[in-house]
Design a protein around this motif. Structure first.
Motif, PDB file in Angstrom:
ATOM      1  N   ASP A 109       0.842  -1.207   0.000  1.00 10.07           N
ATOM      2  CA  ASP A 109       0.000   0.000   0.000  1.00 10.07           C
ATOM      3  C   ASP A 109       0.872   1.250   0.000  1.00 10.07           C
ATOM      4  OD1 ASP A 109       1.001  -0.691   2.455  1.00 10.07           O
ATOM      5  OD2 ASP A 109      -0.952  -0.846   3.442  1.00 10.07           O
ATOM      6  N   PRO A 110       1.605   1.516  -1.084  1.00  9.31           N
ATOM      7  CA  PRO A 110       2.536   2.646  -1.117  1.00  9.31           C
ATOM      8  C   PRO A 110       1.862   3.998  -0.926  1.00  9.31           C
ATOM      9  CG  PRO A 110       2.226   1.760  -3.326  1.00  9.31           C
ATOM     10  CD  PRO A 110       1.585   0.795  -2.380  1.00  9.31           C
ATOM     11  N   GLY A 111       0.577   4.091  -1.217  1.00  6.39           N
ATOM     12  CA  GLY A 111      -0.134   5.352  -1.051  1.00  6.39           C
ATOM     13  C   GLY A 111      -0.184   5.844   0.380  1.00  6.39           C
ATOM     14  N   LYS A 112       0.118   4.975   1.341  1.00  6.81           N
ATOM     15  CA  LYS A 112       0.129   5.400   2.743  1.00  6.81           C
ATOM     16  C   LYS A 112       1.379   6.211   3.100  1.00  6.81           C
ATOM     17  CE  LYS A 112      -2.820   1.672   4.456  1.00  6.81           C
ATOM     18  NZ  LYS A 112      -2.973   0.541   5.404  1.00  6.81           N
ATOM     19  N   LEU A 113       2.377   6.219   2.213  1.00  9.37           N
ATOM     20  CA  LEU A 113       3.604   6.970   2.456  1.00  9.37           C
ATOM     21  C   LEU A 113       3.616   8.212   1.572  1.00  9.37           C
ATOM     22  CD1 LEU A 113       6.175   4.015   2.452  1.00  9.37           C
ATOM     23  CD2 LEU A 113       5.090   5.107   4.431  1.00  9.37           C
ATOM     24  N   ARG A 114       3.843   9.362   2.167  1.00  5.21           N
ATOM     25  CA  ARG A 114       3.913  10.596   1.412  1.00  5.21           C
ATOM     26  C   ARG A 114       5.154  10.613   0.540  1.00  5.21           C
ATOM     27  NH1 ARG A 114       3.585  15.471   5.494  1.00  5.21           N
ATOM     28  NH2 ARG A 114       3.827  16.572   3.492  1.00  5.21           N
ATOM     29  N   PRO A 115       5.108  11.213  -0.637  1.00  6.50           N
ATOM     30  CA  PRO A 115       6.307  11.323  -1.476  1.00  6.50           C
ATOM     31  C   PRO A 115       7.296  12.332  -0.907  1.00  6.50           C
ATOM     32  CG  PRO A 115       4.473  12.487  -2.487  1.00  6.50           C
ATOM     33  CD  PRO A 115       3.917  11.764  -1.293  1.00  6.50           C
ATOM     34  N   GLY A 116       8.575  12.139  -1.222  1.00  5.33           N
ATOM     35  CA  GLY A 116       9.616  13.053  -0.772  1.00  5.33           C
ATOM     36  C   GLY A 116      10.056  12.776   0.654  1.00  5.33           C
ATOM     37  N   PHE A 117      10.772  13.757   1.239  1.00  6.14           N
ATOM     38  CA  PHE A 117      11.207  13.660   2.629  1.00  6.14           C
ATOM     39  C   PHE A 117      10.044  13.999   3.551  1.00  6.14           C
ATOM     40  CE2 PHE A 117      15.307  14.388   0.570  1.00  6.14           C
ATOM     41  CZ  PHE A 117      16.145  13.548   1.266  1.00  6.14           C
ATOM     42  N   THR A 118       9.881  13.185   4.591  1.00  4.11           N
ATOM     43  CA  THR A 118       8.863  13.468   5.591  1.00  4.11           C
ATOM     44  C   THR A 118       9.471  13.323   6.980  1.00  4.11           C
ATOM     45  OG1 THR A 118       7.090  12.641   4.151  1.00  4.11           O
ATOM     46  CG2 THR A 118       6.595  12.866   6.504  1.00  4.11           C
ATOM     47  N   THR A 175       8.995  13.203  10.895  1.00 10.38           N
ATOM     48  CA  THR A 175       7.890  12.801  11.760  1.00 10.38           C
ATOM     49  C   THR A 175       8.337  12.873  13.223  1.00 10.38           C
ATOM     50  OG1 THR A 175       8.441  10.434  11.969  1.00 10.38           O
ATOM     51  CG2 THR A 175       7.297  11.138   9.949  1.00 10.38           C
ATOM     52  N   PRO A 176       7.409  12.762  14.150  1.00  9.51           N
ATOM     53  CA  PRO A 176       7.783  12.743  15.575  1.00  9.51           C
ATOM     54  C   PRO A 176       8.660  11.555  15.966  1.00  9.51           C
ATOM     55  CG  PRO A 176       5.459  13.288  15.333  1.00  9.51           C
ATOM     56  CD  PRO A 176       5.939  12.859  13.978  1.00  9.51           C
ATOM     57  N   ALA A 177       8.782  10.556  15.071  1.00  6.16           N
ATOM     58  CA  ALA A 177       9.578   9.371  15.395  1.00  6.16           C
ATOM     59  C   ALA A 177      10.849   9.251  14.560  1.00  6.16           C
ATOM     60  CB  ALA A 177       8.734   8.109  15.203  1.00  6.16           C
ATOM     61  N   GLY A 178      11.060  10.149  13.599  1.00 12.78           N
ATOM     62  CA  GLY A 178      12.244  10.060  12.751  1.00 12.78           C
ATOM     63  C   GLY A 178      12.009  10.694  11.404  1.00 12.78           C
ATOM     64  N   MET A 179      12.362   9.980  10.321  1.00 10.56           N
ATOM     65  CA  MET A 179      12.188  10.512   8.980  1.00 10.56           C
ATOM     66  C   MET A 179      12.077   9.352   8.008  1.00 10.56           C
ATOM     67  SD  MET A 179      13.748  11.099   5.802  1.00 10.56           S
ATOM     68  CE  MET A 179      15.543  11.077   5.989  1.00 10.56           C
ATOM     69  N   TYR A 180      11.288   9.540   6.932  1.00 11.39           N
ATOM     70  CA  TYR A 180      11.307   8.573   5.839  1.00 11.39           C
ATOM     71  C   TYR A 180      11.292   9.321   4.522  1.00 11.39           C
ATOM     72  CZ  TYR A 180       6.215   9.117   5.146  1.00 11.39           C
ATOM     73  OH  TYR A 180       4.954   9.619   4.897  1.00 11.39           O
ATOM     74  N   LEU A 181      11.734   8.607   3.481  1.00 12.41           N
ATOM     75  CA  LEU A 181      11.835   9.168   2.146  1.00 12.41           C
ATOM     76  C   LEU A 181      11.248   8.182   1.158  1.00 12.41           C
ATOM     77  CD1 LEU A 181      13.028  11.029  -0.135  1.00 12.41           C
ATOM     78  CD2 LEU A 181      15.144   9.691   0.088  1.00 12.41           C
ATOM     79  N   ARG A 190       6.789   1.427  10.070  1.00 15.39           N
ATOM     80  CA  ARG A 190       5.511   1.791  10.695  1.00 15.39           C
ATOM     81  C   ARG A 190       5.720   2.777  11.840  1.00 15.39           C
ATOM     82  NH1 ARG A 190       1.955  -3.909  10.865  1.00 15.39           N
ATOM     83  NH2 ARG A 190       1.386  -3.845   8.633  1.00 15.39           N
ATOM     84  N   ARG A 191       6.753   2.551  12.641  1.00 19.04           N
ATOM     85  CA  ARG A 191       7.006   3.487  13.749  1.00 19.04           C
ATOM     86  C   ARG A 191       7.372   4.873  13.219  1.00 19.04           C
ATOM     87  NH1 ARG A 191       9.702  -1.010  16.136  1.00 19.04           N
ATOM     88  NH2 ARG A 191      11.754  -0.231  15.486  1.00 19.04           N
ATOM     89  N   VAL A 192       8.243   4.892  12.226  1.00 24.29           N
ATOM     90  CA  VAL A 192       8.715   6.171  11.726  1.00 24.29           C
ATOM     91  C   VAL A 192       7.628   6.924  10.972  1.00 24.29           C
ATOM     92  CG1 VAL A 192      10.321   7.230  10.088  1.00 24.29           C
ATOM     93  CG2 VAL A 192      11.140   5.487  11.658  1.00 24.29           C
ATOM     94  N   SER A 193       6.832   6.213  10.189  1.00 18.48           N
ATOM     95  CA  SER A 193       5.816   6.871   9.361  1.00 18.48           C
ATOM     96  C   SER A 193       4.509   7.111  10.095  1.00 18.48           C
ATOM     97  CB  SER A 193       5.547   6.043   8.107  1.00 18.48           C
ATOM     98  OG  SER A 193       4.918   4.809   8.439  1.00 18.48           O
ATOM     99  N   GLY A 194       4.285   6.374  11.188  1.00 14.54           N
ATOM    100  CA  GLY A 194       3.012   6.507  11.885  1.00 14.54           C
ATOM    101  C   GLY A 194       1.853   5.916  11.111  1.00 14.54           C
ATOM    102  N   THR A 195       2.130   4.947  10.236  1.00 15.68           N
ATOM    103  CA  THR A 195       1.091   4.291   9.442  1.00 15.68           C
ATOM    104  C   THR A 195       1.165   2.788   9.662  1.00 15.68           C
ATOM    105  OG1 THR A 195       2.435   3.873   7.465  1.00 15.68           O
ATOM    106  CG2 THR A 195       1.457   6.079   7.680  1.00 15.68           C
ATOM    107  N   ASP A 196       0.204   2.061   9.077  1.00  8.29           N
ATOM    108  CA  ASP A 196       0.240   0.601   9.133  1.00  8.29           C
ATOM    109  C   ASP A 196       0.645   0.016   7.780  1.00  8.29           C
ATOM    110  OD1 ASP A 196      -1.993   1.263   7.716  1.00  8.29           O
ATOM    111  OD2 ASP A 196      -3.364  -0.079   8.783  1.00  8.29           O
ATOM    112  N   VAL A 197       1.556   0.711   7.105  1.00  7.83           N
ATOM    113  CA  VAL A 197       2.031   0.276   5.803  1.00  7.83           C
ATOM    114  C   VAL A 197       2.599  -1.142   5.885  1.00  7.83           C
ATOM    115  CG1 VAL A 197       4.318   1.272   6.181  1.00  7.83           C
ATOM    116  CG2 VAL A 197       3.485   0.950   3.841  1.00  7.83           C
ATOM    117  N   THR A 198       2.458  -1.901   4.772  1.00  3.27           N
ATOM    118  CA  THR A 198       2.868  -3.303   4.758  1.00  3.27           C
ATOM    119  C   THR A 198       3.912  -3.535   3.668  1.00  3.27           C
ATOM    120  OG1 THR A 198       0.733  -4.049   5.572  1.00  3.27           O
ATOM    121  CG2 THR A 198       2.090  -5.682   4.440  1.00  3.27           C
ATOM    122  N   LEU A 199       4.983  -4.231   4.038  1.00  4.11           N
ATOM    123  CA  LEU A 199       5.990  -4.659   3.082  1.00  4.11           C
ATOM    124  C   LEU A 199       5.719  -6.107   2.697  1.00  4.11           C
ATOM    125  CD1 LEU A 199       9.279  -3.247   4.719  1.00  4.11           C
ATOM    126  CD2 LEU A 199       7.812  -2.163   3.000  1.00  4.11           C
TER     127      LEU A 199
END
Length: 502
Positions: A204-213, A215-221, A255-264
Motif C-alpha cells: 500500500d505505497p499510497g500510505k507513504l507521502r512522497p519526498g522527505f517526511t 515525523t515525531p519518530a524520525g524521517m522517511y523518504l 511503521r514506527r517512523v511513518s506513523g502508518t500501518d504500511v505493509t511490506l
C-alpha cells in the motif's frame, strides 16, 4: 614497480587514477570486488547528486559530456546539465526559485553552475574508460591483505602477489583496509540513528507521502522509483552493517517512523548506515595516503560524500604526480591534508547539525520550525545551496585577492575557448588579461607545467583582473591586478610548481 598503487576502484580511486595517468605516472588500481556492476551502483539505489564543483572537475578534464550521456542527461550546446533542484537540509527542501546564483562569489549564473543527478555505475564507467585510455591497470577480485613500507617504497600484498610502488593511496571506503593496516588514527562522534535504504514490494505505497517526511519518530523518504524507501530511526545506531534486518524488522521500523500501518510484501535489497562521523587524524603515513571515505565517514544527509571524495582526488592527483615526476616544490604533498582535512571537518559538522535537528524531541522540532522560516528566505536558501554546491568554498592560500583559493570561474579568454578547456591536459594555466601581456615571458619558464593564455575575459568576471595563476585542480593560486607584478607571479609559480625548467 609502479609509481602509485591505488586501493579501491570506486569513483574516488578511479578519478585519482585518471589524474595520475594524465601526468604520465605508472598506476595500478586494486579492487576487492570481482565485478564492477552491482544493484547498489545502478539506479535507483545507486543514484547520487554531483555538485557544481564536481561537475566542473569533470568538465575540466573533458569528461562532462561522456558523464551526461552515461547518466541519461541531455546536454545543451553550452550546458553541463539541467538543475537538479536546490537540495535539502535535514530533509527540509530548498526552493530553487529562491536561490540567488548571482549572489554566490565568482559563480557565473546558468546551467554550468548547477549539479547533475547521476548514478555510481555511470560515474565509474566513464572514469574506468578514461583510465584505460591513459594506461591505468585495474585489477579486480584482489583484496589487500597487508601493507608495508620502507623509506623508498611501499608494498601491498593482494591476491597472492606483492604490488610494489613509490606511493600507495587508500580509496577503499569507510571500512578501509588500508587505513587499518597502515595504522591511521580515526576519531569522531558516535551515531544517533540507524538509517535504512531498501528496494521493496510495498502493498500500500499510497500510505507513504512522497519526498522527505520528518515525523515525531524520525524521517522517511519515498522517491518516484517504485519500492525505493529510505528511513531513519533514532536508536543510537543499533542496526549498523554488522546486523542484517529482515522484513519484519524493516516493516516495524517503517511503521514506527511513518506513523502508518504500511505493509511490506517483500524486500529485494536493503542496506543500513548510521550518522557516525569520523575522520583520519592524518591523511598521510610515510608513503601511504588516504582519500575519500577512507579518510572520513559521515551520514549521507546532504548527499555530500561522493563530492567530498572527488574533491580529495582532484586536490591530491596533481600534487602526487608532481612529487612522482620530481618537480614538486618542498612541502607540496603536505598541502593536500592541510587543505582537505578542514573541508571534510566542515562536512562532518554539517551532517552532525542535520542529525541533531532531526531528532524526535520537542527541542529539535522547535529548531526545525525556525529553520523552515530561514530556508524560505532568499538569503537562507542561497547560503545552504552555497554550502551544498561547493560554491562558497575557499581554501586558505594566503594572498589578498578574493578569488585566491576559490574554484576558478569558467572564463572565456577569446576565440571560443573557455578556461576549462585550457585545463584539460592537467597542466596549470596562466591567464594573462593585462594590456601588455606582462606575464608571457616569465610564464614561459614553466611551460612544461603551465599553459599560457591571453585575452579579455568576455563574461565580465574578469573585470579589474590583470592575471590569474590556476592550479591543475582548478583552484586560483594567485590573482594579479590590472598591471600584475611579475615578481609576485614568479613567487606564486615557484610556490606551487617548483623551480622553472633550466
Amino acid at each position: 614497480m609502479h609509481d602509485v598503487v591505488i586501493v579501491g576502484a570506486g569513483p574516488v580511486g578511479l578519478f585519482l587514477a585518471c589524474e595520475l595517468g594524465l601526468a604520465g605516472c605508472a598506476v595500478v588500481v586494486l579492487e576487492r570486488e570481482p565485478e564492477p556492476r552491482s544493484p547498489w551502483k545502478a539506479r535507483p539505489l545507486g543514484m547520487r547528486g554531483l555538485s557544481a564543483a564536481s561537475v566542473a572537475a569533470f568538465r575540466r578534464r573533458g569528461l562532462s559530456r561522456p558523464l551526461l550521456e552515461a547518466s541519461g542527461v541531455e546536454a545543451g550546446p553550452a550546458a553541463d546539465g539541467p538543475r537538479r533542484g536546490g537540495g535539502h537540509f535535514a530533509g527540509m527542501m530548498l526552493d530553487p526559485a529562491l536561490i540567488d546564483l548571482a549572489a554566490l562569489p565568482y559563480q557565473p549564473a546558468g546551467p554550468a553552475a548547477e549539479g547533475v543527478m547521476t548514478d555510481l555505475e555511470a560515474v565509474e564507467r566513464v572514469l574506468s574508460e578514461r583510465a584505460a585510455e591513459l594506461g591505468v591497470e585495474v585489477r579486480r577480485g584482489v583484496p589487500v591483505e597487508a601493507v608495508a613500507q620502507d623509506g623508498d617504497t611501499v608494498v601491498a600484498r593482494a591476491g597472492g602477489q606483492e604490488h610494489r610502488a613509490r606511493w600507495l593511496v587508500g580509496c577503499d571506503g569507510g571500512r578501509s583496509t588500508v587505513r587499518r593496516l597502515a595504522g591511521f588514527g580515526f576519531a569522531g562522534t558516535e551515531p544517533l540513528f540507524t538509517g535504512y535504504v531498501m528496494l521493496a514490494a510495498i502493498a500500500d505505497p499510497g500510505k507513504l507521502r512522497p519526498g522527505f517526511t520528518l515525523t515525531p519518530a524520525g524521517m522517511y523518504l519515498r522517491t518516484p522509483a517504485p519500492g525505493y524507501v529510505g528511513m531513519l530511526e533514532f536508536d543510537g545506531g543499533a542496526y549498523d552493517r554488522s546486523r542484517r534486518p529482515d522484513r519484519d524488522h524493516l516493516q516495524a521500523v517503517l511503521r514506527r517512523v511513518s506513523g502508518t500501518d504500511v505493509t511490506l510484501d517483500d524486500v529485494h535489497h536493503v542496506s543500513t548506515f548510521t550518522d557516525r562521523a569520523m575522520q583520519a587524524t592524518t591523511y598521510r603515513q610515510g608513503r601511504v595516503l588516504l582519500a575519500g571515505d577512507a579518510a572520513h565517514v559521515h551520514s549521507p544527509l546532504g548527499a555530500q560524500g561522493l563530492n567530498l571524495g572527488i574533491g580529495d582526488a582532484v586536490n591530491l592527483g596533481w600534487k602526487l604526480a608532481a612529487t612522482v615526476r620530481g618537480h614538486a616544490p618542498d612541502g607540496l604533498l603536505d598541502t593536500y591534508a592541510d587543505e582537505r582535512r578542514p573541508v571534510a571537518a566542515q562536512v562532518l559538522d554539517w551532517t552532525r547539525a542535520q542529525a541533531a535537528v532531526m531528532r524526535p524531541d520537542p527541542h529539535a522540532q522547535a529548531i526545525q520550525a525556525v529553520l523552515r522560516d530561514l530556508l524560505a528566505t532568499r538569503d537562507g536558501a542561497t547560503y545552504v545551496f552555497g554550502r551544498l554546491s561547493g560554491a562558497s568554498l575557499r581554501l586558505d592560500l594566503g594572498g589578498g585577492h578574493p578569488l585566491t583559493g576559490r574554484d576558478v570561474p569558467d572564463l572565456a579568454p577569446g576565440d571560443g575557448v573557455r578556461l576549462a578547456d585550457l585545463l584539460r591536459d592537467g597542466r596549470g594555466v596562466v591567464l594573462d588579461l593585462s594590456p601588455g601581456r606582462r606575464l608571457r615571458d616569465p610564464a614561459a619558464r614553466w611551460s612544461d607545467r603551465l599553459r599560457y593564455a591571453a585575452g579579455p575575459a568576455r563574461d565580465g568576471l574578469g573585470a579589474g583582473l590583470g592575471a590569474l595563476l590556476v592550479r591543475p585542480d582548478g583552484v586560483v593560486a594567485w590573482a594579479g591586478e590590472r598591471e600584475p607584478d611579475r615578481a609576485a607571479f614568479e613567487r606564486a609559480a615557484g610556490r606551487w610548481f617548483g623551480r622553472p625548467a633550466a
